[in-house]
Scaffold this active site. Structure first.
Site, PDB file in Angstrom:
ATOM      1  N   HIS A 367       0.813  -1.218   0.000  1.00 42.22           N
ATOM      2  CA  HIS A 367       0.000   0.000   0.000  1.00 42.22           C
ATOM      3  C   HIS A 367       0.842   1.261   0.000  1.00 42.22           C
ATOM      4  CE1 HIS A 367      -3.451  -2.578   1.731  1.00 42.22           C
ATOM      5  NE2 HIS A 367      -3.160  -2.838   0.490  1.00 42.22           N
ATOM      6  N   ARG A 474      -2.834  -5.230 -17.145  1.00 39.17           N
ATOM      7  CA  ARG A 474      -2.837  -6.471 -16.351  1.00 39.17           C
ATOM      8  C   ARG A 474      -3.917  -6.343 -15.278  1.00 39.17           C
ATOM      9  NH1 ARG A 474       3.184  -5.724 -16.947  1.00 39.17           N
ATOM     10  NH2 ARG A 474       4.027  -7.650 -17.812  1.00 39.17           N
ATOM     11  N   ARG A 510      -6.323  -7.435 -20.356  1.00 37.48           N
ATOM     12  CA  ARG A 510      -5.974  -8.842 -20.288  1.00 37.48           C
ATOM     13  C   ARG A 510      -6.779  -9.450 -19.151  1.00 37.48           C
ATOM     14  NH1 ARG A 510      -0.144 -11.004 -18.806  1.00 37.48           N
ATOM     15  NH2 ARG A 510      -0.650 -10.236 -16.728  1.00 37.48           N
ATOM     16  N   GLU A 609       2.203 -17.037 -25.199  1.00 40.11           N
ATOM     17  CA  GLU A 609       3.063 -17.169 -24.028  1.00 40.11           C
ATOM     18  C   GLU A 609       3.519 -18.603 -23.828  1.00 40.11           C
ATOM     19  OE1 GLU A 609       2.123 -14.118 -20.715  1.00 40.11           O
ATOM     20  OE2 GLU A 609       0.251 -15.188 -21.113  1.00 40.11           O
ATOM     21  N   ASN A 632       7.828 -12.579 -21.730  1.00 40.70           N
ATOM     22  CA  ASN A 632       8.305 -12.911 -20.372  1.00 40.70           C
ATOM     23  C   ASN A 632       8.037 -14.382 -20.081  1.00 40.70           C
ATOM     24  OD1 ASN A 632       8.524 -10.155 -20.364  1.00 40.70           O
ATOM     25  ND2 ASN A 632       6.794  -9.805 -19.006  1.00 40.70           N
ATOM     26  N   ASP A 633       6.825 -14.792 -20.382  1.00 35.60           N
ATOM     27  CA  ASP A 633       6.502 -16.202 -20.184  1.00 35.60           C
ATOM     28  C   ASP A 633       6.993 -17.054 -21.349  1.00 35.60           C
ATOM     29  OD1 ASP A 633       5.215 -16.797 -17.687  1.00 35.60           O
ATOM     30  OD2 ASP A 633       3.664 -15.382 -18.289  1.00 35.60           O
ATOM     31  N   ARG A 643      11.709 -17.544 -15.006  1.00 38.87           N
ATOM     32  CA  ARG A 643      11.911 -16.095 -15.106  1.00 38.87           C
ATOM     33  C   ARG A 643      12.113 -15.452 -13.742  1.00 38.87           C
ATOM     34  NH1 ARG A 643       5.837 -13.886 -16.845  1.00 38.87           N
ATOM     35  NH2 ARG A 643       6.308 -11.920 -15.805  1.00 38.87           N
ATOM     36  N   CYS A 680       4.202  -7.498 -26.322  1.00 38.95           N
ATOM     37  CA  CYS A 680       4.000  -6.780 -25.061  1.00 38.95           C
ATOM     38  C   CYS A 680       4.878  -7.271 -23.921  1.00 38.95           C
ATOM     39  CB  CYS A 680       2.529  -6.811 -24.646  1.00 38.95           C
ATOM     40  SG  CYS A 680       1.979  -8.446 -24.159  1.00 38.95           S
TER      41      CYS A 680
HETATM   42  C1  PEP Z   1       4.466 -11.866 -20.540  1.00 35.99           C
HETATM   43  O1  PEP Z   1       4.473 -12.991 -20.042  1.00 35.99           O
HETATM   44  O2  PEP Z   1       5.301 -11.499 -21.390  1.00 35.99           O
HETATM   45  C2  PEP Z   1       3.507 -10.865 -20.117  1.00 35.99           C
HETATM   46  C3  PEP Z   1       3.409  -9.721 -20.734  1.00 35.99           C
HETATM   47  O3  PEP Z   1       2.714 -11.167 -19.058  1.00 35.99           O
HETATM   48  P1  PEP Z   1       3.169 -11.136 -17.538  1.00 35.99           P
HETATM   49  O4  PEP Z   1       4.536 -10.518 -17.490  1.00 35.99           O
HETATM   50  O5  PEP Z   1       2.145 -10.376 -16.797  1.00 35.99           O
HETATM   51  O6  PEP Z   1       3.202 -12.586 -17.181  1.00 35.99           O
HETATM   52 MG    MG Z   2       2.779 -13.634 -18.938  1.00 37.18          MG
END
Ligand code: PEP
Ligand code: MG
Length: 753
Positions: A367, A474, A510, A609, A632-633, A643, A680
């Site tokens: 917070h 998100r 999303r 992903e 990222n995933d 990750r 993204c």
């Molecule tokens: C991703 O996985 O690239 C992504 C944008 O989602 P998050 O980072 O929220 O898992």
């Molecule tokens: Mg992701």
């Protein structure tokens, strides 16, 4: 007695001191020997060494000429006396008549009143004052410039000698004063320099036990509570918090806690058991703290922090110290340091004096972090042991771009930092100029730049940085900061606000990506061995379709009359996307049947992903309106490298031939489908990475707001056609990484990175 030192004799002195340092084994003898050598060379009756202990204490550690009994007894604080003045200014002080100076502090045990002239120089090590070296003479005289210079030179050596010794007992020479670099997590970016200020919430409770009149004590509690409510209302009202957002929710929840009947009745009960009003509040606070220590759930810990803050606040009102305490002695460039704090506590500090907030704990959804972001204060968290390492008054350099903190950085690091801050400001100014310019390459290729967002406050950045829209919102983040699962109305309000803030630019919702490490406090999931690959995101939502339905309903309603972009995370096969899409259209139909117009247009997308989906693209593209690469995933599964595991962070490079080949395949597979392909993942925010992605054929990137300017600057200097050939040629190399090659390409083509 020898003649005073000559300019060319300073080297000789240095040699003599070095000899003593090298040959004398005993620590005290060594320092004594050094003072004797210096006194002799300077033609002085006195030479003394004061060594700094802790933050503030200067202890007379060796002397030639002052009373021996004073050694290890006489101390001065930094700023006190002439010795303290030298330490404070980190500059020499040279006086023919020491006693005439306003800072002179007479210490009779030293016998120094016999000496008129005084020169002191700081012992500097790594930019820090670790002690003071002084020379005194009976005869009033101003020391010559070259004498002071010589003394400063020899002081460098003395500082080394002083620091290289194992101090006796707890006399820890400079140990706790050395520069320290800590790594933490950037929770709100920003680079700044300032003075440490420890956020302390200790309040001594004088009388724990009541005089016997419980009713009177309960009356005191109630009056203090009333006062506290008024003060909180004023504080929240006055706080300079821009616009709407989760910070309001956080503060509202806090405000509701202040009204909590259970808390109040426990305090009343404690008073009835014989405690004074203060004692009762402190007692309940201790009980909560004990619970807090056992609590691992981040959400409940947050709540207990709120209650801890409230208890403290109530105590302040009871002992009549409300508010004022924390502002006293607050430096004008305060870097606030604490293990953790409640959101309202931050508002107790005047914003204009706060440079940064450093937390030993802390997370994106804490917070206080949410409120700090609303106040635009840089925040770093996860700084282990921080409060033990730093003290109020220490200089602190905060690199909230690379997640580093330098404590007692020293003069050189400070200077570098100033340059970095200056350069950052200049870059910002350049990017501000770019804000309204097109994201178009030198050879005319248009690239759309959007931002990634999690909180409403992030969405505001879309206009601030001149982005085309929000490429990834998100939605689980607002869920994570709330105290209960938001119902359809709550969600609808939130999504409508999000769309409003985007001011007509496309915003891609999303659906919830919960499960794994993204836990909702009010919805406990069973622990999983391998949560990133477990029951999360769309998998979970398809198994709990009611949740998905509600979320989509809220989005459909919020979009009423406007375009709706929805994408689904962690799709592994086309059939999953098909089911999700069916639910979306069912909700749209439902709204229409009920006479509510629904969105003007609907765009349903899938996130790439999971590698398996890449091999189903032809079938997938027949159902999607757009595709978005979540690297990222996607890459953690591609390389089988967690990750979140720091050991894996640099193991594989995102700019490797394998990744380029994989992404090229994605671009080629989407070719001709006549629908947007967005990228993204956070990777696109790196300028070199963005250059590679544009070279591969991506034309829509969604990045952190701060990356929009740098990526646009890169793009405007780039010729995409030759870049495309080059990047594709790299994809077949056997190299571990092609980062250096790409960097060299950028340099050769004058592309700013
Ligand atoms: C991703 O996985 O690239 C992504 C944008 O989602 P998050 O980072 O929220 O898992
Ligand atoms: Mg992701």
């Amino acid at each position: 007695m020898t003649q005073p030192i000559r300019p060319d004799a300073s080297r000789l002195l240095l040699r003599r001191v070095r000899e003593v340092a090298a040959t004398v084994v005993d620590r005290q003898d060594r320092l004594d020997g050094i003072t004797a050598e210096i006194a002799d060379a300077m033609g002085a009756e006195v030479c003394s060494i004061y060594i700094r202990h802790g933050q503030n204490r200067l202890l007379l550690t060796a002397t030639m000429g002052l009373n021996a009994e004073a050694v290890h007894n006489t101390t001065l604080t930094v700023g006190e006396g002439l010795v303290g003045l030298v330490a404070e200014r980190a500059q020499p002080v040279n006086l023919p008549e020491a006693a005439a100076h306003e800072n002179f502090a007479h210490r009779p045990e030293t016998g120094e009143e016999a000496f008129h002239s005084f020169v002191g120089v700081p012992l500097l090590r790594g930019g820090l004052v670790v002690g003071v070296l002084t020379v005194q003479n009976v005869r009033p005289r101003l020391y010559a410039r070259d004498e002071v210079d010589a003394l400063q030179t020899v002081a460098m050596l003395v500082a080394e000698v002083a620091a290289s010794h194992e101090p006796p007992g707890d006399n820890n020479i400079g140990e706790d004063l050395r520069p320290v670099r800590l790594e933490g997590r950037v929770l709100n970016a920003g680079v700044t320099l300032g003075t440490a200020y420890m956020h302390e919430v200790r309040l001594p409770v004088q009388s724990m036990v009541s005089g016997g009149d419980a009713a009177a004590e309960i009356g005191r509690v109630d009056r203090a509570l009333e006062e506290m409510h008024r003060a909180l209302d004023d504080r929240f009202h006055a706080a300079d918090l821009a616009g709407e957002g989760e910070h309001r929710e956080v503060l509202q929840a806090y405000r509701m806690f202040a009204e909590d009947r259970g808390w109040l009745s426990r305090i009343h009960e404690a008073v009835r058991s014989g405690l004074s009003a203060e004692g009762a509040v402190a007692r309940i606070q201790e009980q909560m703290r004990a619970r807090m220590r056992q609590m691992h759930d981040p959400f409940f810990r947050e709540r207990l922090h709120d209650l801890d803050d409230l208890s403290h606040r109530l105590l302040e009102h009871l002992v009549g110290e409300a508010g004022g305490m924390r502002k006293e002695a607050l430096p004008a460039d305060a870097v606030l340091i604490t293990r953790h704090m409640g959101p309202a506590e931050l508002l107790d500090y005047p914003r204009e004096k706060l440079r940064a907030l450093l937390l030993e704990e802390g997370s994106h959804t804490a917070h206080v972090v949410i409120v700090a972001r609303a106040l635009d204060i840089p925040v770093l968290g996860d700084l282990k042991d921080l409060p033990a390492i730093v003290e109020s008054g220490d200089r602190v350099a905060v690199d909230g771009e690379n997640g580093q903190v330098f404590i007692r950085p020293g003069i050189e690091v400070e200077q570098n930092f100033r340059h970095a801050m200056h350069a950052r400001e200049e870059r910002r100014a350049q990017f501000a100029v770019l804000r309204d310019k097109a994201a178009r390459s030198a050879d005319g290729v248009e690239v759309s730049l959007s931002i990634n967002a999690g909180l409403l406050i992030d969405i505001r950045q879309v206009t601030a940085v001149g982005a085309d829209g929000v490429g990834l919102y998100r939605t689980e983040i607002p869920f994570m900061v709330r105290s209960r699962f938001p119902d359809v109305e709550d969600q609808q309000r939130l999504y409508r606000r999000a769309l409003d803030l985007a001011e007509g630019r496309p915003l891609v919702f999303r659906t919830l990506d919960i499960g794994g490490d993204k836990v909702l406090p009010y919805w406990r999931l069973a622990e999983e061995e391998n949560p990133a690959m477990g029951w999360r995101a769309l998998r979970l939502m398809l198994d709990r379709p009611q949740m998905l339905r509600q979320q989509l309903r809220a989005m459909v309603r919020a979009a009423g009359g406007r375009d709706l972009h929805v994408m689904f995370p962690m799709v592994a096969e086309v059939s999953e996307f098909a089911r999700a899409r069916t639910i979306l259209y069912a909700e749209i139909d439902r709204e229409r049947r009920r006479g509510r117009g629904g969105p003007a247009a609907v765009h349903a997308g899938a996130m790439l992903e999971v590698p398996a989906l890449v091999w189903q693209m032809p079938a997938l593209l027949r159902l999607t309106d757009f595709i978005s690469v979540g690297s990222n995933d996607l890459l953690q599964f591609f390389f089988a490298a967690d990750r979140t595991n720091p050991k894996m962070a640099t193991r594989y490079d995102l700019l490797s031939p394998a990744v380029l080949a994989f992404f090229a395949h994605i671009v080629d597979s989407a070719e001709g489908a006549n629908q947007p392909l967005t990228f993204c993942g956070e990777m696109a925010g790196g300028v070199l990475e963005a250059m590679a992605l544009v070279g591969l054929g991506f034309r829509k990137l969604s990045v952190a707001p701060a990356s929009v300017g740098p990526v646009k600057a890169m793009l405007r200097a780039t010729e995409v056609a030759p870049l495309a050939d080059y990047v594709r040629s790299l994809a077949t190399l056997p190299d571990h990484t092609v980062r250096d090659k790409l960097r060299a390409y950028a340099l050769d083509h004058e592309i700013p990175l």
